[in-house]
Scaffold this motif. Structure first.
Motif, short mmCIF file in Angstrom:
data_model
loop_
_atom_site.label_atom_id
_atom_site.label_comp_id
_atom_site.label_asym_id
_atom_site.label_seq_id
_atom_site.Cartn_x
_atom_site.Cartn_y
_atom_site.Cartn_z
N LEU A 187 0.82 -1.20 0.00
CA LEU A 187 0.00 0.00 0.00
C LEU A 187 0.86 1.26 0.00
CD1 LEU A 187 -2.73 -1.11 2.58
CD2 LEU A 187 -3.02 -0.80 0.12
N LEU A 188 1.98 1.20 0.70
CA LEU A 188 2.88 2.35 0.73
C LEU A 188 3.40 2.67 -0.67
CD1 LEU A 188 4.57 4.46 2.26
CD2 LEU A 188 6.28 2.69 2.66
N VAL A 189 3.85 1.64 -1.36
CA VAL A 189 4.35 1.83 -2.72
C VAL A 189 3.26 2.38 -3.62
CG1 VAL A 189 5.20 0.63 -4.77
CG2 VAL A 189 6.15 0.07 -2.52
N PHE A 190 2.03 1.84 -3.46
CA PHE A 190 0.92 2.30 -4.29
C PHE A 190 0.66 3.79 -4.09
CE2 PHE A 190 -3.66 3.30 -4.34
CZ PHE A 190 -3.92 3.12 -5.69
N PHE A 191 0.58 4.20 -2.82
CA PHE A 191 0.28 5.60 -2.55
C PHE A 191 1.45 6.53 -2.90
CE2 PHE A 191 -3.16 3.86 0.09
CZ PHE A 191 -4.20 4.69 -0.30
N VAL A 192 2.67 6.04 -2.78
CA VAL A 192 3.81 6.85 -3.21
C VAL A 192 3.76 7.09 -4.72
CG1 VAL A 192 6.32 6.83 -3.51
CG2 VAL A 192 5.35 6.24 -1.30
N ILE A 193 3.50 6.03 -5.47
CA ILE A 193 3.40 6.17 -6.93
C ILE A 193 2.27 7.12 -7.29
CG2 ILE A 193 2.84 4.95 -9.06
CD1 ILE A 193 4.27 2.49 -7.88
N LEU A 194 1.13 6.96 -6.59
CA LEU A 194 -0.01 7.84 -6.85
C LEU A 194 0.35 9.29 -6.53
CD1 LEU A 194 -2.95 7.93 -7.72
CD2 LEU A 194 -3.62 7.53 -5.35
N SER A 195 1.09 9.50 -5.44
CA SER A 195 1.50 10.86 -5.07
C SER A 195 2.41 11.46 -6.13
CB SER A 195 2.21 10.84 -3.71
OG SER A 195 1.34 10.42 -2.69
N VAL A 196 3.34 10.65 -6.64
CA VAL A 196 4.25 11.13 -7.68
C VAL A 196 3.48 11.56 -8.92
CG1 VAL A 196 6.11 10.45 -9.25
CG2 VAL A 196 6.23 9.82 -6.84
#
Length: 441
Positions: A187-196
């Motif tokens: 989930l962290l990776v998902f939200f980081v990518i989404l934030s980028v």
């Protein structure tokens, strides 16, 4: 910028903020889960080490008991008894420590059995020692080698069950935490990518409409800054008046001293060795923070602050604390809303305005130019207004008497340049005082 574009940009910014919050949350959860696992694992390792220690001590206890029974020398027997008592105490403390903790029902039962077996073991040991004292050495040896050995076997069985259960719990915990960490990291990776992605989109919007964004928000930002500054100044004024009202003043002292401080600083800016320092901004800051010079008095007890007579040495020492406490309070109330330079000026005014040019002041005994310039200016303004004002401990001096006292203290209490600048301002000061001057006379 068109209205719908502004709304879209606003929604994207909010969404980005939410994503950043989620990123931070999942990152925190991942670290927290790992720390939980490490803490629990360390607890289990410590627990196993303690139980292994219990096992070793019990075998040692059995060996010492047998040695005590076989020994014929009284001194040696007493030495063995002392060691037996020490080991018994250590084992009891270890088992009590773990028996009192909260565990699963199965582990609690194991600890209960372990403690019961140990109690029986101590009872067997006591019986063996008693038999030895009574001369029944063979029976005592039998108790140690057979009865206590059987009890020790039960203890070892409970310890084996405990080790097995603990290892299973660690394995289950590791699997659970591994799953949690995996989900959290995903989930962290998902939200980081989404934030980028959102950041890229927002930057594109800003690059495309930056001119319109700046023009539409510049005025609002300026109005907000002015509003915040007004609120800050009002907060400072209210806090200063609160402190002044506490010791019986009406707030005139902070208004007067702020006026004198600005007047002195303006005069120094015209023609003095300090003129390069006296910028318009610096003078405005002096006037803004002068009202906070006595904010530290909030910590001084009323019995001292409102005492009509002379303070005792002990009371005066308590009064002195208002300077250092004032500096601390300044840090706490201004650190997050003002720049470091501004906070330093305010802190110097509060903490150092009772320092004296010759080094006999307080709280630090600073002298000469080691005293911050803003504090030297504040010192003259504070003393002058205190002299011409009525206090609970004195009547008001005349304005001329106050001038004379200031002049006499040049070079001892006051910076000569600052004090002389103040004395050169008599017409302006007397014009400001007006009817108050007559009242003071």
């Amino acid at each position: 910028m068109k209205k719908h574009i502004r709304k879209l940009l606003f929604v994207m910014l909010i969404f980005l903020c939410v994503n950043i919050v989620f990123d931070a949350f999942f990152f925190y959860q991942s670290n927290r889960t790992q720390k939980q696992y490490d803490a629990i694992l360390n607890e289990y390792i410590s627990q196993e080490e303690d139980m292994f220690r219990v096992n070793q001590l019990m075998y040692k206890l059995q060996s010492l008991t047998l040695s005590e029974i076989l020994s014929t020398d009284e001194v040696t027997k007493k030495s063995y008894i002392t060691q037996i008592e020490e080991i018994t105490t250590e084992i009891t403390e270890l088992l009590n420590h773990y028996q009192q903790k909260q565990y699963t029902t199965e582990k609690t039962n194991i600890y209960g059995n372990l403690y019961s077996s140990y109690t029986a073991y101590l009872s067997d040991l006591s019986i063996a020692l008693t038999m030895d004292k009574e001369g029944s050495i063979e029976t005592a040896k039998y108790y140690v080698s057979n009865v206590m050995e059987l009890t020790l076997t039960d203890i070892n069985k409970s310890l084996d069950e405990l080790y097995t259960l603990t290892e299973q719990e660690i394995t289950d915990l590791k699997n659970t935490l591994a799953l949690n960490i995996s989900v959290t990291n995903t989930l962290l990776v998902f939200f980081v990518i989404l934030s980028v992605i959102l950041v890229i989109i927002i930057f594109w919007f800003f690059s495309k409409f930056s001119g319109e964004i700046i023009s539409s928000y510049a005025k609002e930002q300026q109005e907000h800054r002015e509003h915040v500054m007004k609120m800050q100044r009002k907060t400072i004024e209210n806090m200063a008046e609160l402190v002044e009202n506490r010791d019986g003043n009406t707030g005139e002292h902070i208004k007067n001293t702020a006026f004198y401080v600005k007047l002195i600083a303006t005069q120094l800016a015209k023609d003095s060795e300090y003129k390069d320092v006296m910028t318009d901004e610096y003078i405005e800051l002096l006037k803004r923070y002068a009202p906070l010079h006595d904010v530290g008095k909030i910590v001084v007890p009323d019995a001292i602050l409102l005492k009509p007579g002379r303070l005792t040495p002990q009371e005066f020492n308590e009064m002195k604390k208002h300077t250092s406490e004032g500096g601390r309070i300044i840090d706490s109330i201004l650190a997050d809303i003002e720049s470091d330079e501004h906070v330093q000026i305010a802190r110097n005014i509060a903490a150092c305005h009772h320092e004296k040019w010759d080094g006999t002041g307080y709280p630090a005994g600073l002298s000469g130019s080691d005293i911050p310039l803003e504090a030297r200016i504040m010192a003259v303004a504070d003393v002058f207004d205190a002299l011409i004002s009525k206090r609970c401990y004195k009547e008001a001096f005349t304005v001329q008497t106050a001038y004379d006292i200031i002049e006499e203290a040049i070079g001892t209490q006051f910076d000569p340049v600052v004090a002389n600048a103040f004395l050169s301002l008599k017409p302006e000061i007397e014009e400001y005082l007006g009817p108050k001057k007559e009242a003071a006379c």
